[in-house]
Design an enzyme around this catalytic site. Structure first.
Site, PDB file in Angstrom:
ATOM      1  N   THR A  28       0.836  -1.213   0.000  1.00  0.00           N
ATOM      2  CA  THR A  28       0.000   0.000   0.000  1.00  0.00           C
ATOM      3  C   THR A  28       0.866   1.255   0.000  1.00  0.00           C
ATOM      4  O   THR A  28       0.703   2.143  -0.854  1.00  0.00           O
ATOM      5  CB  THR A  28      -0.893   0.005   1.273  1.00  0.00           C
ATOM      6  OG1 THR A  28      -1.579  -1.225   1.321  1.00  0.00           O
ATOM      7  CG2 THR A  28      -1.879   1.151   1.266  1.00  0.00           C
ATOM      8  N   LYS A 113       6.714   1.685  12.828  1.00  0.00           N
ATOM      9  CA  LYS A 113       6.642   2.197  14.223  1.00  0.00           C
ATOM     10  C   LYS A 113       7.138   1.197  15.246  1.00  0.00           C
ATOM     11  O   LYS A 113       7.813   1.551  16.204  1.00  0.00           O
ATOM     12  CB  LYS A 113       5.226   2.652  14.571  1.00  0.00           C
ATOM     13  CG  LYS A 113       4.223   1.536  14.532  1.00  0.00           C
ATOM     14  CD  LYS A 113       2.836   2.009  14.248  1.00  0.00           C
ATOM     15  CE  LYS A 113       2.101   0.948  13.475  1.00  0.00           C
ATOM     16  NZ  LYS A 113       1.565   1.298  12.226  1.00  0.00           N
ATOM     17  N   GLY A 142       0.936   8.748  10.354  1.00  0.00           N
ATOM     18  CA  GLY A 142       0.928   8.664   8.889  1.00  0.00           C
ATOM     19  C   GLY A 142       1.337   9.947   8.197  1.00  0.00           C
ATOM     20  O   GLY A 142       2.498  10.340   8.252  1.00  0.00           O
ATOM     21  N   GLY A 195     -12.278  -1.753   5.694  1.00  0.00           N
ATOM     22  CA  GLY A 195     -10.806  -1.685   5.597  1.00  0.00           C
ATOM     23  C   GLY A 195     -10.185  -0.733   6.607  1.00  0.00           C
ATOM     24  O   GLY A 195      -8.998  -0.425   6.520  1.00  0.00           O
ATOM     25  N   GLU A 198      -7.880  -4.188  10.827  1.00  0.00           N
ATOM     26  CA  GLU A 198      -7.285  -5.440  10.346  1.00  0.00           C
ATOM     27  C   GLU A 198      -8.182  -6.621  10.747  1.00  0.00           C
ATOM     28  O   GLU A 198      -8.990  -6.502  11.676  1.00  0.00           O
ATOM     29  CB  GLU A 198      -5.929  -5.665  11.041  1.00  0.00           C
ATOM     30  CG  GLU A 198      -4.939  -4.545  10.900  1.00  0.00           C
ATOM     31  CD  GLU A 198      -4.167  -4.630   9.593  1.00  0.00           C
ATOM     32  OE1 GLU A 198      -4.150  -5.703   8.990  1.00  0.00           O
ATOM     33  OE2 GLU A 198      -3.601  -3.597   9.198  1.00  0.00           O
ATOM     34  N   LYS A 213       3.711   4.332  18.971  1.00  0.00           N
ATOM     35  CA  LYS A 213       3.806   5.688  18.411  1.00  0.00           C
ATOM     36  C   LYS A 213       4.087   6.704  19.522  1.00  0.00           C
ATOM     37  O   LYS A 213       4.877   7.639  19.339  1.00  0.00           O
ATOM     38  CB  LYS A 213       2.500   6.048  17.694  1.00  0.00           C
ATOM     39  CG  LYS A 213       2.249   5.201  16.455  1.00  0.00           C
ATOM     40  CD  LYS A 213       0.836   5.424  15.944  1.00  0.00           C
ATOM     41  CE  LYS A 213       0.567   4.621  14.688  1.00  0.00           C
ATOM     42  NZ  LYS A 213      -0.862   4.638  14.319  1.00  0.00           N
ATOM     43  N   GLY A 318      -3.216   5.451   5.373  1.00  0.00           N
ATOM     44  CA  GLY A 318      -3.579   5.470   3.952  1.00  0.00           C
ATOM     45  C   GLY A 318      -2.313   5.594   3.122  1.00  0.00           C
ATOM     46  O   GLY A 318      -1.344   6.232   3.539  1.00  0.00           O
TER      47      GLY A 318
HETATM   48  N1  LIG Z   1      -0.851   1.519   5.369  1.00  0.00           N
HETATM   49  C1  LIG Z   1      -0.817   2.599   6.125  1.00  0.00           C
HETATM   50  O1  LIG Z   1      -1.765   3.397   6.139  1.00  0.00           O
HETATM   51  C2  LIG Z   1       0.385   2.903   6.988  1.00  0.00           C
HETATM   52  C3  LIG Z   1       0.416   4.106   7.732  1.00  0.00           C
HETATM   53  C4  LIG Z   1       1.554   4.404   8.491  1.00  0.00           C
HETATM   54  C5  LIG Z   1       2.596   3.489   8.532  1.00  0.00           C
HETATM   55  N2  LIG Z   1       2.508   2.320   7.826  1.00  0.00           N
HETATM   56  C6  LIG Z   1       3.641   1.396   7.902  1.00  0.00           C
HETATM   57  O2  LIG Z   1       4.201   1.241   6.596  1.00  0.00           O
HETATM   58  C7  LIG Z   1       4.732  -0.066   6.451  1.00  0.00           C
HETATM   59  C8  LIG Z   1       4.107  -0.719   5.220  1.00  0.00           C
HETATM   60  O3  LIG Z   1       2.705  -0.767   5.374  1.00  0.00           O
HETATM   61  P1  LIG Z   1       1.749  -1.183   4.152  1.00  0.00           P
HETATM   62  O4  LIG Z   1       0.355  -0.836   4.601  1.00  0.00           O
HETATM   63  O5  LIG Z   1       2.255  -0.631   2.873  1.00  0.00           O
HETATM   64  O6  LIG Z   1       1.927  -2.774   4.176  1.00  0.00           O
HETATM   65  P2  LIG Z   1       1.626  -3.783   2.986  1.00  0.00           P
HETATM   66  O7  LIG Z   1       0.575  -3.253   2.080  1.00  0.00           O
HETATM   67  O8  LIG Z   1       1.429  -5.112   3.616  1.00  0.00           O
HETATM   68  O9  LIG Z   1       3.009  -3.800   2.159  1.00  0.00           O
HETATM   69  C9  LIG Z   1       4.180  -4.427   2.593  1.00  0.00           C
HETATM   70  C10 LIG Z   1       4.912  -4.914   1.363  1.00  0.00           C
HETATM   71  O10 LIG Z   1       6.173  -5.424   1.759  1.00  0.00           O
HETATM   72  C11 LIG Z   1       6.327  -6.743   1.265  1.00  0.00           C
HETATM   73  N3  LIG Z   1       7.087  -7.511   2.226  1.00  0.00           N
HETATM   74  C12 LIG Z   1       6.742  -7.801   3.506  1.00  0.00           C
HETATM   75  N4  LIG Z   1       7.684  -8.555   4.082  1.00  0.00           N
HETATM   76  C13 LIG Z   1       8.644  -8.746   3.150  1.00  0.00           C
HETATM   77  C14 LIG Z   1       9.866  -9.455   3.153  1.00  0.00           C
HETATM   78  N5  LIG Z   1      10.285 -10.138   4.210  1.00  0.00           N
HETATM   79  N6  LIG Z   1      10.608  -9.456   2.015  1.00  0.00           N
HETATM   80  C15 LIG Z   1      10.190  -8.778   0.923  1.00  0.00           C
HETATM   81  N7  LIG Z   1       9.031  -8.101   0.857  1.00  0.00           N
HETATM   82  C16 LIG Z   1       8.263  -8.082   1.960  1.00  0.00           C
HETATM   83  C17 LIG Z   1       4.916  -7.277   1.126  1.00  0.00           C
HETATM   84  O11 LIG Z   1       4.876  -8.319   0.195  1.00  0.00           O
HETATM   85  P3  LIG Z   1       3.582  -9.297   0.098  1.00  0.00           P
HETATM   86  O12 LIG Z   1       2.724  -8.677  -0.966  1.00  0.00           O
HETATM   87  O13 LIG Z   1       4.155 -10.601  -0.296  1.00  0.00           O
HETATM   88  O14 LIG Z   1       2.930  -9.348   1.434  1.00  0.00           O
HETATM   89  C18 LIG Z   1       4.162  -6.041   0.649  1.00  0.00           C
HETATM   90  O15 LIG Z   1       4.242  -5.875  -0.747  1.00  0.00           O
HETATM   91  C19 LIG Z   1       4.435  -0.787   7.774  1.00  0.00           C
HETATM   92  O16 LIG Z   1       5.548  -0.654   8.630  1.00  0.00           O
HETATM   93  C20 LIG Z   1       3.253   0.002   8.354  1.00  0.00           C
HETATM   94  O17 LIG Z   1       3.169  -0.081   9.762  1.00  0.00           O
HETATM   95  C21 LIG Z   1       1.437   2.015   7.055  1.00  0.00           C
END
Ligand SMILES: NC(=O)c1ccc[n+]([C@@H]2O[C@H](COP(=O)([O-])OP(=O)(O)OC[C@H]3O[C@@H](n4cnc5c(N)ncnc54)[C@H](OP(=O)(O)O)[C@@H]3O)[C@@H](O)[C@H]2O)c1
Length: 440
Positions: A28, A113, A142, A195, A198, A213, A318
């Protein structure tokens, strides 16, 4: 130290420098970061690598053909990339890969975090030792620039309190209970369908996400070295729609609040004095900006000795808002590299004792089997613990076998209330343990 390469050979402005960026994780947030890097033409940032496991299924046609897609961290470590962006999440392998990137002369931006709350000081030290930087603006709230806001914008003040709404999922659920009058379980299910929560919402609901955080904010804003595990989290799962009705009668609403306050002059004691810190559902007055944070938004109020209160608010999650925070961090590093500055973070100064034993007014919501003498029994126990009752409220027309009513208490220490509740919760007329919320 990896330099930032010049673009001279392409015939473009010689003074413009390219900063090469590698993305670890194309989910994402990662894909939103890639889109911003590719669509924004007025930066000198260039995406060169995208790493993801099983990378074939991740490939998109809107990234330049020059971007290398890989599953191998060595491709990034052994490249001339300047900045590595970690957006995979989880502790491992993120922790190892960030350390390897820093040790090989690359700066790092991360949104992780849990990792920063756990290992932030060590990673900052490693970055310094290697003359690099690690930035983590997206790890708290975020897209809201609260980390850079307190670290740089308010660096001139002496902050002593940080209070905010740091978890969009909890705020969404509480807002739904408030506006629709639905039970907690229904609000959670709706949030999952849309969404906003989780499949396993424990981290959010039980306050673990918010306390990670808060630990980061305490370090950056209050310069206190505090472990997330030392901050007591309390779940929002016991909140019912009846609590919002009672809260309204008190001129309040209920929000999951993350609060940290230095109670003693930090300079007065070498240890750093006492830090009151908690993540809990709490009553907040309707007039407070915290009461007006709707849906999945975040708000942080930072209070300083000289500048008073400063508010930071907006989208706490997001893909795009979080990616904006990441690209801002990349730009800050690139700027600092160009001017050979090192902003790897201020030294942590204090290690205060962390306590959740705060003095506040309190809200106690009981669910009882009605019979004469209930109030008298409760009043006796409270009074024996040295606690004064402020008010008693009861909604008319409720089922006598599950009767909810409310007692508010005058200001007293949370530990006294817990002592009284340990006795009260075992009384025969109590149907479920009393819900205890501070009134902030
Ligand atoms: N989403 C938000 O709104 C948000 C807000 C603030 C902070 N964050 C932080 O941002 C980070 C990413 O969040 P996200 O929502 O983007 O998560 P996500 O959609 O699950 O994306 C994570 C990506 O990393 C890949 N990945 C995970 N483990 C891996 C590994 N060992 N080797 C290679 N690739 C790997 C995943 O592959 P797969 O497709 O195979 O799973 C996926 O494509 C997290 O630390 C989260 O806490 C997110």
């Amino acid at each position: 130290m990896t330099g930032i390469s010049r673009r001279g050979s392409t015939g473009e402005n010689d003074s413009t420098q390219n900063c090469k960026v590698a993305l670890l994780g194309f989910g994402t947030v990662g894909s939103s970061v890639a889109r911003i890097l590719c669509e924004r033409s007025n930066t000198h940032l260039r995406l060169t690598h995208v790493l993801n496991r099983n990378v074939e299924r991740k490939k998109v046609d809107w990234l330049p053909a020059s971007v290398k897609w890989t599953e191998t961290i060595d491709d990034v470590i052994h490249s001339d990339v300047d900045i590595v962006v970690e957006v995979m999440g989880g502790i491992q392998p993120s922790d190892d890969w960030i350390r390897r990137a820093l040790s090989s002369g690359k700066s790092v931006v991360t949104a992780n975090k849990q990792l920063i709350a756990r290992s932030g000081p060590e990673l900052i030290r490693l970055a310094r030792e290697n003359n690099q930087q690690i930035q983590f603006g997206a790890s708290v709230a975020g897209g809201v620039p609260v980390i850079s806001g307190v670290h740089e914008g308010l660096a001139g003040d002496e902050l002593f309190k940080i209070c905010g709404i740091l978890n969009g999922t909890c705020n969404y659920i509480l807002s739904q209970i408030e506006s629709k009058g639905v039970p907690f379980a229904t609000a959670l299910k709706d949030a999952q369908k849309l969404g906003f929560a989780e499949a396993d919402p424990t981290e959010d609901i039980d306050g673990l996400d918010a306390r990670a955080k808060l630990a980061i904010l305490v370090r950056v804003g209050l310069h206190c070295n505090v472990k997330a595990e030392n901050i007591e989290p309390r779940s929002i799962s016991a909140i019912d729609s009846v609590d919002f009705e009672y809260a309204k009668q008190l001129g309040c609403t209920i929000r999951q609040i993350s609060l940290a306050e230095l109670r003693t002059e930090p300079k007065a004691e070498p240890s750093g004095g006492e830090l009151f810190a908690t993540v809990c559902p709490a009553l907040v007055e309707i007039s407070s900006p915290l009461a007006h944070v709707e849906g999945a938004r975040n708000l942080v109020m930072a209070t300083g000795k000289y500048g008073g209160e400063t508010l930071f608010g907006g989208h706490g999650a997001g893909g795009n808002p979080t990616a904006v925070a990441i690209v801002s961090d990349i730009l800050a590093i690139a700027r600092a590299k160009q001017s050979a500055m090192n902003h790897a973070g201020q030294p942590v100064e204090k290690t205060p004792i962390v306590t959740a034993n705060f003095t506040a007014k309190h809200y106690l919501r009981f669910l009882v089997r009605d019979r004469p003498g209930i109030i008298a029994s409760l009043a006796t126990i409270l009074s024996n613990c040295g606690i004064n009752i402020d008010a008693v409220l009861q909604k008319p027309g409720c089922d006598k076998s599950h009767l909810p009513f409310l007692i508010t208490l005058e200001e007293c220490k949370a530990s006294l209330v817990e002592e009284a509740l340990a006795k009260i919760n075992s009384l025969d007329f109590i149907v479920q343990p009393c819900l205890h919320l501070p009134i902030l």
